[in-house]
Design a protein around this motif. Sequence first.
Motif, PDB file in Angstrom:
ATOM      1  N   MET A  95     -15.740  71.872 -12.828  1.00 50.81           N
ATOM      2  CA  MET A  95     -16.448  73.053 -12.334  1.00 50.81           C
ATOM      3  C   MET A  95     -17.921  73.090 -12.734  1.00 50.81           C
ATOM      4  N   ILE A  96     -18.210  72.827 -14.011  1.00 56.02           N
ATOM      5  CA  ILE A  96     -19.605  72.956 -14.450  1.00 56.02           C
ATOM      6  C   ILE A  96     -20.471  71.849 -13.825  1.00 56.02           C
ATOM      7  N   THR A  97     -19.873  70.702 -13.566  1.00 53.98           N
ATOM      8  CA  THR A  97     -20.624  69.623 -12.908  1.00 53.98           C
ATOM      9  C   THR A  97     -20.967  70.019 -11.476  1.00 53.98           C
ATOM     10  N   VAL A 121     -21.296  59.549 -11.756  1.00 51.43           N
ATOM     11  CA  VAL A 121     -20.375  60.546 -12.317  1.00 51.43           C
ATOM     12  C   VAL A 121     -19.058  59.842 -12.626  1.00 51.43           C
ATOM     13  N   CYS A 122     -18.555  60.072 -13.835  1.00 46.29           N
ATOM     14  CA  CYS A 122     -17.264  59.511 -14.220  1.00 46.29           C
ATOM     15  C   CYS A 122     -16.292  60.656 -14.499  1.00 46.29           C
ATOM     16  N   ALA A 123     -15.145  60.608 -13.843  1.00 43.36           N
ATOM     17  CA  ALA A 123     -14.074  61.568 -14.142  1.00 43.36           C
ATOM     18  C   ALA A 123     -12.827  60.756 -14.440  1.00 43.36           C
ATOM     19  N   SER A 143      -9.523  61.449  -7.489  1.00 42.46           N
ATOM     20  CA  SER A 143      -9.393  62.629  -6.615  1.00 42.46           C
ATOM     21  C   SER A 143     -10.448  63.675  -6.985  1.00 42.46           C
ATOM     22  N   THR A 144     -10.762  63.800  -8.295  1.00 40.32           N
ATOM     23  CA  THR A 144     -11.792  64.764  -8.737  1.00 40.32           C
ATOM     24  C   THR A 144     -13.127  64.415  -8.094  1.00 40.32           C
ATOM     25  N   LEU A 145     -13.428  63.129  -8.046  1.00 41.96           N
ATOM     26  CA  LEU A 145     -14.730  62.705  -7.520  1.00 41.96           C
ATOM     27  C   LEU A 145     -14.794  62.809  -6.003  1.00 41.96           C
ATOM     28  N   VAL A 150     -22.614  65.077 -20.966  1.00 37.54           N
ATOM     29  CA  VAL A 150     -21.219  65.251 -21.373  1.00 37.54           C
ATOM     30  C   VAL A 150     -20.709  66.596 -20.866  1.00 37.54           C
ATOM     31  N   ALA A 151     -19.757  66.538 -19.929  1.00 38.53           N
ATOM     32  CA  ALA A 151     -19.243  67.764 -19.292  1.00 38.53           C
ATOM     33  C   ALA A 151     -17.726  67.696 -19.194  1.00 38.53           C
ATOM     34  N   VAL A 152     -17.110  67.244 -20.272  1.00 42.05           N
ATOM     35  CA  VAL A 152     -15.645  67.176 -20.349  1.00 42.05           C
ATOM     36  C   VAL A 152     -15.157  68.391 -21.145  1.00 42.05           C
ATOM     37  N   CYS A 156     -25.429  67.604 -23.674  1.00 43.20           N
ATOM     38  CA  CYS A 156     -24.024  68.007 -23.808  1.00 43.20           C
ATOM     39  C   CYS A 156     -23.877  69.492 -23.505  1.00 43.20           C
ATOM     40  N   VAL A 157     -22.871  69.851 -22.711  1.00 37.35           N
ATOM     41  CA  VAL A 157     -22.595  71.275 -22.492  1.00 37.35           C
ATOM     42  C   VAL A 157     -22.127  71.878 -23.811  1.00 37.35           C
ATOM     43  N   LYS A 158     -22.245  73.185 -23.920  1.00 38.46           N
ATOM     44  CA  LYS A 158     -21.804  73.830 -25.161  1.00 38.46           C
ATOM     45  C   LYS A 158     -20.286  73.965 -25.180  1.00 38.46           C
ATOM     46  N   PRO A 159     -19.612  74.103 -26.310  1.00 31.99           N
ATOM     47  CA  PRO A 159     -20.149  73.890 -27.649  1.00 31.99           C
ATOM     48  C   PRO A 159     -20.245  72.394 -27.915  1.00 31.99           C
ATOM     49  N   TYR A 216     -27.275  75.190 -24.071  1.00 24.53           N
ATOM     50  CA  TYR A 216     -27.095  76.641 -24.229  1.00 24.53           C
ATOM     51  C   TYR A 216     -28.058  77.319 -23.269  1.00 24.53           C
ATOM     52  N   HIS A 217     -27.660  77.418 -21.984  1.00 21.31           N
ATOM     53  CA  HIS A 217     -28.655  77.818 -20.995  1.00 21.31           C
ATOM     54  C   HIS A 217     -29.113  79.256 -21.105  1.00 21.31           C
ATOM     55  N   LYS A 218     -28.354  80.104 -21.799  1.00 20.45           N
ATOM     56  CA  LYS A 218     -28.814  81.494 -21.907  1.00 20.45           C
ATOM     57  C   LYS A 218     -30.158  81.587 -22.632  1.00 20.45           C
ATOM     58  N   ASN A 243      -8.250  73.828 -13.101  1.00 23.91           N
ATOM     59  CA  ASN A 243      -7.939  72.710 -13.999  1.00 23.91           C
ATOM     60  C   ASN A 243      -7.873  73.163 -15.465  1.00 23.91           C
ATOM     61  N   PHE A 244      -8.381  74.363 -15.738  1.00 28.18           N
ATOM     62  CA  PHE A 244      -8.348  74.878 -17.110  1.00 28.18           C
ATOM     63  C   PHE A 244      -6.935  74.837 -17.681  1.00 28.18           C
ATOM     64  N   GLN A 245      -5.934  75.060 -16.809  1.00 26.44           N
ATOM     65  CA  GLN A 245      -4.572  75.145 -17.342  1.00 26.44           C
ATOM     66  C   GLN A 245      -4.112  73.823 -17.963  1.00 26.44           C
ATOM     67  N   SER A 246      -4.851  72.739 -17.653  1.00 24.44           N
ATOM     68  CA  SER A 246      -4.456  71.459 -18.251  1.00 24.44           C
ATOM     69  C   SER A 246      -5.021  71.280 -19.664  1.00 24.44           C
ATOM     70  N   TRP A 247      -6.104  71.990 -20.005  1.00 22.97           N
ATOM     71  CA  TRP A 247      -6.706  71.738 -21.326  1.00 22.97           C
ATOM     72  C   TRP A 247      -7.036  72.993 -22.131  1.00 22.97           C
ATOM     73  N   PHE A 248      -7.098  74.149 -21.502  1.00 18.96           N
ATOM     74  CA  PHE A 248      -7.521  75.368 -22.211  1.00 18.96           C
ATOM     75  C   PHE A 248      -6.314  75.956 -22.945  1.00 18.96           C
TER      76      PHE A 248
HETATM   77  N1  LIG Z   1     -21.412  78.530 -19.104  1.00 24.86           N
HETATM   78  C1  LIG Z   1     -21.339  77.292 -19.565  1.00 24.86           C
HETATM   79  O1  LIG Z   1     -22.201  76.833 -20.299  1.00 24.86           O
HETATM   80  C2  LIG Z   1     -20.184  76.481 -19.189  1.00 24.86           C
HETATM   81  C3  LIG Z   1     -19.484  76.875 -18.104  1.00 24.86           C
HETATM   82  C4  LIG Z   1     -18.368  76.145 -17.768  1.00 24.86           C
HETATM   83  C5  LIG Z   1     -18.010  75.075 -18.541  1.00 24.86           C
HETATM   84  N2  LIG Z   1     -18.720  74.703 -19.620  1.00 24.86           N
HETATM   85  C6  LIG Z   1     -18.255  73.594 -20.479  1.00 24.86           C
HETATM   86  O2  LIG Z   1     -18.174  72.435 -19.692  1.00 24.86           O
HETATM   87  C7  LIG Z   1     -17.028  71.657 -20.081  1.00 24.86           C
HETATM   88  C8  LIG Z   1     -16.208  71.334 -18.852  1.00 24.86           C
HETATM   89  O3  LIG Z   1     -15.821  72.532 -18.245  1.00 24.86           O
HETATM   90  P1  LIG Z   1     -15.423  72.640 -16.719  1.00 24.86           P
HETATM   91  O4  LIG Z   1     -15.488  74.071 -16.395  1.00 24.86           O
HETATM   92  O5  LIG Z   1     -16.206  71.679 -15.898  1.00 24.86           O
HETATM   93  O6  LIG Z   1     -13.893  72.167 -16.821  1.00 24.86           O
HETATM   94  P2  LIG Z   1     -12.973  71.502 -15.689  1.00 24.86           P
HETATM   95  O7  LIG Z   1     -11.596  71.573 -16.215  1.00 24.86           O
HETATM   96  O8  LIG Z   1     -13.269  72.100 -14.366  1.00 24.86           O
HETATM   97  O9  LIG Z   1     -13.468  69.998 -15.651  1.00 24.86           O
HETATM   98  C9  LIG Z   1     -13.281  69.094 -16.716  1.00 24.86           C
HETATM   99  C10 LIG Z   1     -13.567  67.718 -16.202  1.00 24.86           C
HETATM  100  O10 LIG Z   1     -13.497  66.789 -17.292  1.00 24.86           O
HETATM  101  C11 LIG Z   1     -12.944  65.603 -16.775  1.00 24.86           C
HETATM  102  N3  LIG Z   1     -12.335  64.830 -17.860  1.00 24.86           N
HETATM  103  C12 LIG Z   1     -11.388  65.200 -18.733  1.00 24.86           C
HETATM  104  N4  LIG Z   1     -11.104  64.173 -19.571  1.00 24.86           N
HETATM  105  C13 LIG Z   1     -11.907  63.147 -19.181  1.00 24.86           C
HETATM  106  C14 LIG Z   1     -12.080  61.829 -19.626  1.00 24.86           C
HETATM  107  N5  LIG Z   1     -11.362  61.337 -20.648  1.00 24.86           N
HETATM  108  N6  LIG Z   1     -12.964  61.037 -18.979  1.00 24.86           N
HETATM  109  C15 LIG Z   1     -13.683  61.505 -17.945  1.00 24.86           C
HETATM  110  N7  LIG Z   1     -13.579  62.770 -17.491  1.00 24.86           N
HETATM  111  C16 LIG Z   1     -12.694  63.566 -18.101  1.00 24.86           C
HETATM  112  C17 LIG Z   1     -11.892  66.054 -15.779  1.00 24.86           C
HETATM  113  O11 LIG Z   1     -11.668  65.008 -14.863  1.00 24.86           O
HETATM  114  C18 LIG Z   1     -12.597  67.240 -15.141  1.00 24.86           C
HETATM  115  O12 LIG Z   1     -13.340  66.753 -14.041  1.00 24.86           O
HETATM  116  C19 LIG Z   1     -16.298  72.484 -21.135  1.00 24.86           C
HETATM  117  O13 LIG Z   1     -16.654  72.003 -22.417  1.00 24.86           O
HETATM  118  C20 LIG Z   1     -16.840  73.874 -20.966  1.00 24.86           C
HETATM  119  O14 LIG Z   1     -16.848  74.641 -22.169  1.00 24.86           O
HETATM  120  C21 LIG Z   1     -19.821  75.372 -19.935  1.00 24.86           C
END
Ligand SMILES: NC(=O)c1ccc[n+]([C@@H]2O[C@H](COP(=O)([O-])OP(=O)(O)OC[C@H]3O[C@@H](n4cnc5c(N)ncnc54)[C@H](O)[C@@H]3O)[C@@H](O)[C@H]2O)c1
Length: 423
Positions: free
Chosen positions: A14-16, A38-40, A44-46, A97-99, A120-123, A149-151, A189-194
């Motif tokens: 999502m954040i990407t 971009v690496c996921a 299918s994600t890509l 870093v956006a994992v 790197c996205v936060k935290p 920390y875009h705020k 996808n949050f339900q897989s890791w959150f």
């Molecule tokens: N407001 C903000 O600053 C903000 C908002 C949303 C998310 N984030 C941060 O961004 C990060 C990702 O959030 P999201 O919303 O994109 O989550 P998401 O679940 O939508 O996406 C996570 C992505 O990580 C990928 N991924 C997981 N393991 C991987 C691996 N081993 N190799 C490659 N890719 C991998 C998945 O394929 C998925 O595409 C989190 O740390 C979140 O806290 C920040």
Amino acid sequence: MSSRPDALIIGGGMITADLILPSLYHLQRTGMIGDIAVCASRSSTLRVLASHAGIRAAFPGSSFRPWPDLGAPGDDAQPLLYRRAIESLRPRQMVVVAVPDHLHHEVVMTALRSDQHVLCVKPLALKHSQAVEIARTAQSRGLFVGVEYHKRWDRRARVARAGYRAGRFGELVMGEAKLIEPYRYRSSNFQSWFTVENTDPFTYIGCHYVDLVRFITGLLPVAVSVVGIRRRFPNGNEGFLWSHARVTWENGALVSVTNGLGYPDQAAGSNDQGLLLYCEGPGAAGMIRHDDHFRGVSYAFTDQPAQGSSFQFTSPDFFQLVPWEGEGLRPIGYGFDSIEAITKSVVCLEETTRALQPAAALEERRRQAALIDEQGIIATPSNSAVNELVVEAGRLSILADGETVRIVSGTEPRVERGQQGGS
Ligand SMILES: NC(=O)c1ccc[n+]([C@@H]2O[C@H](COP(=O)([O-])OP(=O)(O)OC[C@H]3O[C@@H](n4cnc5c(N)ncnc54)[C@H](O)[C@@H]3O)[C@@H](O)[C@H]2O)c1
């Protein structure tokens, strides 16, 4: 071969899609960066990302190199593929870093060991010792790490910081912050890791406002207590889907931080958020109130948008794609500004040292990175390591039903359980 740094995003979620890729496409077409990959973990994600209608309309002709290939057979997860993608880069490009939260440390360290700058996205990490390790590794190799920390790029945060630091509000005594993300995130996808063992709403989004209180006031947090509410995701996984934190600051001030994945999908806006700080000065109280939810713009659409309600509180401040003097649309807002500022730092470190001998270049990159640290506008592993103490304390506390966890300062700051009270 381009002299501009290439960018490799790890994570295609999502954040990407919402922020990072559109921002980097714009920086690419305005000449700041070179190729984008971009690496996921799954192809299918890509495929979803590559065919994103909004991004395609805004950036006709822009594309990224996918890891794995878009046409890769099967869709098995490849959790270690990111290592090969990082290894494929020339030294000192930029890895974004956006994992999920709990994977940041591992991916950031892999990038640094491979001589790459990092956004790197936060935290940044879930433990303070990890942030320290990241800071040391980056420093020794003359690499830049910016934490997104875009705020901090929201203009109101800069205005408040300037006023607070000039003494115009007095001193923080009591406050509240909230950020409630949409209910529909529970089906993503949050339900897989959150899940409870990995993260929680305070770690995920509460950290934004803790960072902001420190950014505005300069105060250090000294104790954290977080109570979480457990709920099941649609797939049955259990997560903390609400959290309520009390953060105590070094001057005894208290700030409540309320977070959750539960803002009604049918309500206006895409989430609910804001900050309220009460302060005291000589003979008067001061106040900072930021309504980050309703930013003065309401739209009622005649059609049903793909996400959210047809009546929306639109934020022109965070991130929008808007018409500009070039082709397609351009990103605007503090989300874009933050990515641009971190990328610019990487570009500057490289451009100003390219002509130097390796040893001199290393010294100069270290000097410039130290200046950015010291300035404290862009969050770096050193100048924002206190956020990792807060996150670490918050994780301990939420898993211990809200027990107060103290942050002990010193040359080697640490978190400590089993103490009552705040400061
Ligand atoms: N407001 C903000 O600053 C903000 C908002 C949303 C998310 N984030 C941060 O961004 C990060 C990702 O959030 P999201 O919303 O994109 O989550 P998401 O679940 O939508 O996406 C996570 C992505 O990580 C990928 N991924 C997981 N393991 C991987 C691996 N081993 N190799 C490659 N890719 C991998 C998945 O394929 C998925 O595409 C989190 O740390 C979140 O806290 C920040």
